[in-house]
Design a protein around this motif. Structure first.
Motif, PDB file in Angstrom:
ATOM      1  N   LEU A 237      -0.264   4.145  -2.278  1.00  0.00           N
ATOM      2  CA  LEU A 237      -1.539   5.010  -2.720  1.00  0.00           C
ATOM      3  C   LEU A 237      -0.953   6.261  -3.457  1.00  0.00           C
ATOM      4  N   SER A 238       0.064   6.797  -3.110  1.00  0.00           N
ATOM      5  CA  SER A 238       0.569   7.893  -4.014  1.00  0.00           C
ATOM      6  C   SER A 238       1.172   7.727  -5.105  1.00  0.00           C
ATOM      7  N   SER A 239       1.331   6.605  -5.382  1.00  0.00           N
ATOM      8  CA  SER A 239       1.624   5.865  -6.937  1.00  0.00           C
ATOM      9  C   SER A 239       0.808   6.057  -7.843  1.00  0.00           C
ATOM     10  N   PHE A 240      -0.454   6.540  -7.520  1.00  0.00           N
ATOM     11  CA  PHE A 240      -1.518   6.665  -8.501  1.00  0.00           C
ATOM     12  C   PHE A 240      -1.464   8.084  -8.876  1.00  0.00           C
ATOM     13  N   GLU A 241      -1.102   8.610  -9.911  1.00  0.00           N
ATOM     14  CA  GLU A 241      -1.085   9.943 -10.465  1.00  0.00           C
ATOM     15  C   GLU A 241      -2.751  10.253 -10.584  1.00  0.00           C
ATOM     16  N   GLU A 242      -3.777   9.630 -10.931  1.00  0.00           N
ATOM     17  CA  GLU A 242      -5.023  10.180 -10.873  1.00  0.00           C
ATOM     18  C   GLU A 242      -5.755  10.166  -9.573  1.00  0.00           C
ATOM     19  N   VAL A 243      -5.087  10.171  -8.462  1.00  0.00           N
ATOM     20  CA  VAL A 243      -5.623  10.245  -7.383  1.00  0.00           C
ATOM     21  C   VAL A 243      -4.931  11.456  -6.342  1.00  0.00           C
ATOM     22  N   ASP A 244      -5.940  12.351  -5.807  1.00  0.00           N
ATOM     23  CA  ASP A 244      -5.300  13.408  -5.139  1.00  0.00           C
ATOM     24  C   ASP A 244      -5.536  13.380  -3.756  1.00  0.00           C
TER      25      ASP A 244
ATOM     26  N   VAL B  28     -13.995  16.347  -3.802  1.00  0.00           N
ATOM     27  CA  VAL B  28     -13.132  15.456  -4.505  1.00  0.00           C
ATOM     28  C   VAL B  28     -13.088  15.949  -5.830  1.00  0.00           C
ATOM     29  N   GLN B  29     -12.066  16.493  -6.640  1.00  0.00           N
ATOM     30  CA  GLN B  29     -12.122  16.979  -7.928  1.00  0.00           C
ATOM     31  C   GLN B  29     -11.950  15.778  -9.018  1.00  0.00           C
ATOM     32  N   ARG B  30     -11.140  14.676  -8.482  1.00  0.00           N
ATOM     33  CA  ARG B  30     -10.863  13.558  -9.463  1.00  0.00           C
ATOM     34  C   ARG B  30     -11.807  12.570  -9.425  1.00  0.00           C
ATOM     35  N   GLU B  31     -12.047  11.344  -9.985  1.00  0.00           N
ATOM     36  CA  GLU B  31     -13.322  10.500 -10.138  1.00  0.00           C
ATOM     37  C   GLU B  31     -12.735   9.496  -8.979  1.00  0.00           C
ATOM     38  N   ALA B  32     -11.553   9.217  -8.809  1.00  0.00           N
ATOM     39  CA  ALA B  32     -11.184   8.256  -7.975  1.00  0.00           C
ATOM     40  C   ALA B  32     -10.255   8.669  -6.531  1.00  0.00           C
ATOM     41  N   VAL B  33     -10.438   8.055  -5.512  1.00  0.00           N
ATOM     42  CA  VAL B  33     -10.005   8.313  -4.160  1.00  0.00           C
ATOM     43  C   VAL B  33      -9.174   7.069  -3.630  1.00  0.00           C
ATOM     44  N   GLY B  34      -8.256   7.531  -2.824  1.00  0.00           N
ATOM     45  CA  GLY B  34      -7.299   6.495  -2.233  1.00  0.00           C
ATOM     46  C   GLY B  34      -7.870   6.315  -0.839  1.00  0.00           C
TER      47      GLY B  34
ATOM     48  N   LYS C 234       5.455   0.885   9.523  1.00  0.00           N
ATOM     49  CA  LYS C 234       5.988   0.141   8.361  1.00  0.00           C
ATOM     50  C   LYS C 234       4.570  -0.177   7.338  1.00  0.00           C
ATOM     51  N   LEU C 235       3.623  -0.519   7.719  1.00  0.00           N
ATOM     52  CA  LEU C 235       2.629  -0.873   7.215  1.00  0.00           C
ATOM     53  C   LEU C 235       1.846   0.411   6.498  1.00  0.00           C
ATOM     54  N   PHE C 236       1.681   1.295   7.479  1.00  0.00           N
ATOM     55  CA  PHE C 236       1.323   2.552   7.025  1.00  0.00           C
ATOM     56  C   PHE C 236       2.065   3.331   5.769  1.00  0.00           C
ATOM     57  N   ASN C 237       3.387   3.460   5.894  1.00  0.00           N
ATOM     58  CA  ASN C 237       4.295   3.822   5.147  1.00  0.00           C
ATOM     59  C   ASN C 237       4.136   3.129   3.565  1.00  0.00           C
ATOM     60  N   MET C 238       4.009   1.841   3.877  1.00  0.00           N
ATOM     61  CA  MET C 238       3.999   1.091   2.591  1.00  0.00           C
ATOM     62  C   MET C 238       2.617   1.182   1.934  1.00  0.00           C
ATOM     63  N   SER C 239       1.633   1.598   2.738  1.00  0.00           N
ATOM     64  CA  SER C 239       0.232   1.726   2.148  1.00  0.00           C
ATOM     65  C   SER C 239       0.449   3.339   1.411  1.00  0.00           C
ATOM     66  N   MET C 240       0.890   4.050   2.239  1.00  0.00           N
ATOM     67  CA  MET C 240       1.109   5.525   1.468  1.00  0.00           C
ATOM     68  C   MET C 240       1.719   5.524   0.221  1.00  0.00           C
ATOM     69  N   ASP C 241       2.854   4.858   0.264  1.00  0.00           N
ATOM     70  CA  ASP C 241       3.689   4.733  -0.733  1.00  0.00           C
ATOM     71  C   ASP C 241       2.935   4.125  -2.034  1.00  0.00           C
TER      72      ASP C 241
ATOM     73  N   TYR D 238      -4.626  -3.317  -2.461  1.00  0.00           N
ATOM     74  CA  TYR D 238      -3.137  -3.565  -1.966  1.00  0.00           C
ATOM     75  C   TYR D 238      -3.425  -3.997  -0.301  1.00  0.00           C
ATOM     76  N   ILE D 239      -2.998  -5.437  -0.171  1.00  0.00           N
ATOM     77  CA  ILE D 239      -3.157  -5.928   1.098  1.00  0.00           C
ATOM     78  C   ILE D 239      -1.891  -6.445   1.297  1.00  0.00           C
ATOM     79  N   VAL D 240      -1.443  -5.911   2.627  1.00  0.00           N
ATOM     80  CA  VAL D 240      -0.261  -6.553   3.002  1.00  0.00           C
ATOM     81  C   VAL D 240      -0.335  -7.201   4.557  1.00  0.00           C
ATOM     82  N   VAL D 241       0.110  -8.566   4.856  1.00  0.00           N
ATOM     83  CA  VAL D 241      -0.020  -9.174   5.859  1.00  0.00           C
ATOM     84  C   VAL D 241       1.290  -9.260   6.427  1.00  0.00           C
ATOM     85  N   VAL D 242       1.444  -9.320   7.917  1.00  0.00           N
ATOM     86  CA  VAL D 242       2.583  -9.260   8.556  1.00  0.00           C
ATOM     87  C   VAL D 242       2.578 -10.708   9.288  1.00  0.00           C
ATOM     88  N   LYS D 243       3.535 -11.296   9.239  1.00  0.00           N
ATOM     89  CA  LYS D 243       3.932 -12.646   9.857  1.00  0.00           C
ATOM     90  C   LYS D 243       4.921 -12.705  10.832  1.00  0.00           C
TER      91      LYS D 243
END
Length: 186
Positions: A129-136, A95-101, A120-127, A58-63
Motif C-alpha cells: 500500500l505504501s508503495s503508491f505515491e498517490e495515496v496518503d 481525504v485530499q487525494r483521489e485514491a485511498v488504500g 507477516k501478511l499485515f506487513n506485506m500489505s502495508m509495504d 494485492y492478494i496474498v494467500v498462505v499455504k
C-alpha cells in the motif's frame, strides 16, 4: 508446519473463495449487532466486486504445504468507491487525494493465528500500500464484535476514526508519514 506466502494475480481470486466465505461466517459469529447483515455477504458479493472496482489489487494467500490457511486482500481505489447504497465509509472531504488504500479482507484459520502469520501478511500489505505515491490515507473496516482484529490493527498503528452503520463497523485509519515527518519523529 511449512508456510508459504504466494501473491495471487486478480484473475486467480477464485482460490480465495472458501477462505473469504469462512471470513464472512467468522464475522457473523463475532457480531454483537445485526449479524443478519452477513447473510448476503460472501465471496461473490464482497471480494469479486471489490477486485473489479479497485484500481490496483494485492492478494496474498498462505499455504501450509498445499492447504490454504489464510489470505489478505488490499487495494487501491478511487475514494468515491467508498460511497454507495450500503454506506459512506469515511468523510470524503477528509481525504485530499483521489485514491485511498484499504486493507479490505484479512483471514487466518484459527490454528495458525499464533505463529506470526497475521503480522507477516499485515506487513506485506502495508509495504505494498505504501508503495503508491498517490495515496496518503489507509483504511481498515472492522465489524462489531471482532475485538481481536480491532486490537491487532491498533497495535500496528491504526487509530479508530469513527463508526458507521450505527456501530456495525469501526473505521480505522492511518496516514502515510512523509519522509520529512518520519525523520523529524526520530
Amino acid at each position: 508446519m511449512e508456510l508459504n506466502y504466494e501473491i495471487i494475480p486478480d484473475h486467480e481470486i477464485e482460490v480465495c473463495r472458501d477462505l473469504c466465505n469462512e471470513l464472512m461466517k467468522y464475522q457473523k459469529e463475532k457480531a454483537v449487532m445485526s449479524p443478519e447483515l452477513f447473510d448476503t455477504m460472501n465471496f461473490d458479493t464482497r471480494m469479486v466486486p471489490s477486485v473489479h472496482k479497485a484500481m490496483h489489487n494485492y492478494i496474498v494467500v498462505v499455504k501450509d504445504r498445499n492447504e490454504l490457511v489464510g489470505y489478505v486482500y488490499a487495494n487501491i481505489s478511487l475514494k468515491g468507491v467508498y460511497r454507495n447504497d450500503f454506506a459512506t465509509f469515511f468523510d470524503m472531504n477528509s481525504v485530499q487525494r483521489e485514491a485511498v488504500g484499504c486493507l479490505s479482507q484479512f483471514y487466518i484459520k484459527e490454528k495458525y493465528r499464533q505463529y506470526g502469520v497475521g503480522s507477516k501478511l499485515f506487513n506485506m500489505s502495508m509495504d505494498w500500500l505504501s508503495s503508491f505515491e498517490e495515496v496518503d490515507d489507509y483504511f481498515i473496516y472492522v465489524s462489531s464484535g471482532n475485538d481481536d482484529a480491532l486490537s491487532f490493527y491498533q497495535h500496528k498503528g491504526f487509530t479508530i476514526s469513527h463508526e458507521i452503520l450505527d456501530g456495525f463497523i469501526t473505521v480505522l485509519r492511518s496516514k502515510k508519514v512523509s519522509e520529512n515527518e518520519h525523520n523529524h519523529i526520530f
